[in-house]
Design an enzyme around this catalytic site. Structure first.
Site, PDB file in Angstrom:
ATOM      1  CB  CYS A  99      13.491  73.237 -78.707  1.00 15.20           C
ATOM      2  SG  CYS A  99      12.498  72.388 -77.472  1.00 15.20           S
ATOM      3  NE  ARG A 136      10.989  69.773 -69.786  1.00 14.68           N
ATOM      4  CZ  ARG A 136      10.671  70.943 -70.339  1.00 14.68           C
ATOM      5  NH1 ARG A 136       9.616  71.612 -69.876  1.00 14.68           N
ATOM      6  NH2 ARG A 136      11.362  71.468 -71.332  1.00 14.68           N
ATOM      7  CG  HIS A 210      17.682  70.779 -77.537  1.00 16.86           C
ATOM      8  ND1 HIS A 210      17.791  72.130 -77.678  1.00 16.86           N
ATOM      9  CD2 HIS A 210      16.426  70.533 -77.056  1.00 16.86           C
ATOM     10  CE1 HIS A 210      16.642  72.678 -77.296  1.00 16.86           C
ATOM     11  NE2 HIS A 210      15.807  71.741 -76.922  1.00 16.86           N
TER      12      HIS A 210
HETATM   13  N1  GLN Z   1       9.965  75.878 -73.165  1.00 16.51           N
HETATM   14  C1  GLN Z   1       9.621  75.058 -74.274  1.00 16.51           C
HETATM   15  C2  GLN Z   1       9.011  73.732 -73.863  1.00 16.51           C
HETATM   16  O1  GLN Z   1       9.139  73.321 -72.810  1.00 16.51           O
HETATM   17  C3  GLN Z   1      10.860  74.809 -75.125  1.00 16.51           C
HETATM   18  C4  GLN Z   1      11.887  73.997 -74.406  1.00 16.51           C
HETATM   19  C5  GLN Z   1      13.246  73.996 -75.115  1.00 16.51           C
HETATM   20  O2  GLN Z   1      13.597  74.860 -75.911  1.00 16.51           O
HETATM   21  N2  GLN Z   1      14.062  73.004 -74.821  1.00 16.51           N
HETATM   22  O3  GLN Z   1       8.441  73.087 -74.651  1.00 16.51           O
END
Ligand code: GLN
Length: 262
Positions: A99, A136, A210
């Site tokens: 990520c 998101r 994740h």
């Molecule tokens: N900050 C980055 C995003 O929002 C990565 C997020 C994360 O590692 N979960 O895309």
């Protein structure tokens, strides 16, 4: 088969700043699957205090997820280490980046607010967060491994369906010189548009999974361990098979939950 004196040094990028959604669990899995095979393993946390010499001694590199703010915090130091990390990857050192980490290994990441973060340009890709008012990409994800290097039979990857959890604002678009890690079956993946998930360049894997990734997808851990030993000892390596009944059950449980046939 592996030998008693085989040793792997695993480098862990900024453990206190880049380890969202249980990503530290990947380090535990890599360590345990080495120990269960009598492979000595040393975990080296990489941060501002790490010397170039120490970095050069890394056999397998791991970097976890991070919020935009943490990515802004680490990037200055990461650029100081950029030349050596690039050399490691160009010399086939295996790596797993999850990520936020692969976003920084790409050409750039445009966070939700604030300045563009210039990446290390190891992965030919860009990531852009469409802004705080946009959704998101969150939820369980299932993807089918497509990267040819991982599907090479000598790595015995029978289960090619990977499962995990994603939570990212950034959308990633792959360039010419890289291949996707996998094809999305359920979930969003790189951008929720082109069906690609993750990226592969040489022996480095980037992904949005994740969970952490490796406990429910141990075949990826074994691929990284076998590759790291082959690159380090320049010999053919066969890993002793482990009893992965629990891991496979956990993988199948997610497939069932999402109504994906295994
Ligand atoms: N900050 C980055 C995003 O929002 C990565 C997020 C994360 O590692 N979960 O895309």
């Amino acid at each position: 088969m592996t030998q008693k004196n085989h040793k792997l040094t695993i480098g862990w990028l900024y453990p206190t700043l880049m380890s969202t959604y249980g990503d530290r669990g990947n380090i535990i899995v890599l360590s345990k699957r080495c120990e269960w095979r009598g492979i000595n393993v040393e975990i080296v946390p990489i941060d501002q205090t790490t010397s170039d010499q120490q970095l050069k001694s890394i056999d397998l590199l791991f970097g976890g997820g991070a919020q935009d703010r943490e990515q802004e915090l680490v990037i200055k130091d990461l650029h100081k280490k950029g030349k050596t990390i690039k050399e490691l990857i160009e010399n086939n050192t295996p790596a797993l980046f999850v990520c936020g980490a692969p976003q920084l290994m790409g050409n750039y990441y445009e966070p939700s607010v604030g300045e563009r973060i210039e990446g290390l340009g190891i992965f030919d890709m860009v990531s852009k967060h469409p802004g705080p008012d946009k959704e998101r990409l969150i939820g369980d994800i299932v993807a089918q491994i497509t990267a040819p290097t991982l599907l090479d039979t000598k790595y015995h990857i029978q289960t090619t369906t990977v499962v995990g959890f994603e939570n990212h604002g950034g959308r990633t678009y792959l360039g010419e010189n890289v291949l996707p890690f996998a094809k999305v079956i359920k979930g969003f993946g790189n951008n929720g548009e082109d069906g690609t998930e993750g990226v592969v360049y040489k022996n480095a894997i980037g992904c949005y999974l994740h969970g952490p990734l490796l406990p429910k997808n141990p075949m990826i851990a074994d691929y990284l361990i076998q590759k790291a030993l082959e690159v380090k000892y320049k010999e053919k390596i066969e890993l002793k098979p482990l009893d992965d009944e629990l891991e496979e059950k956990a993988n199948k449980a997610i497939l069932q939950k999402l109504g994906v046939n295994s």
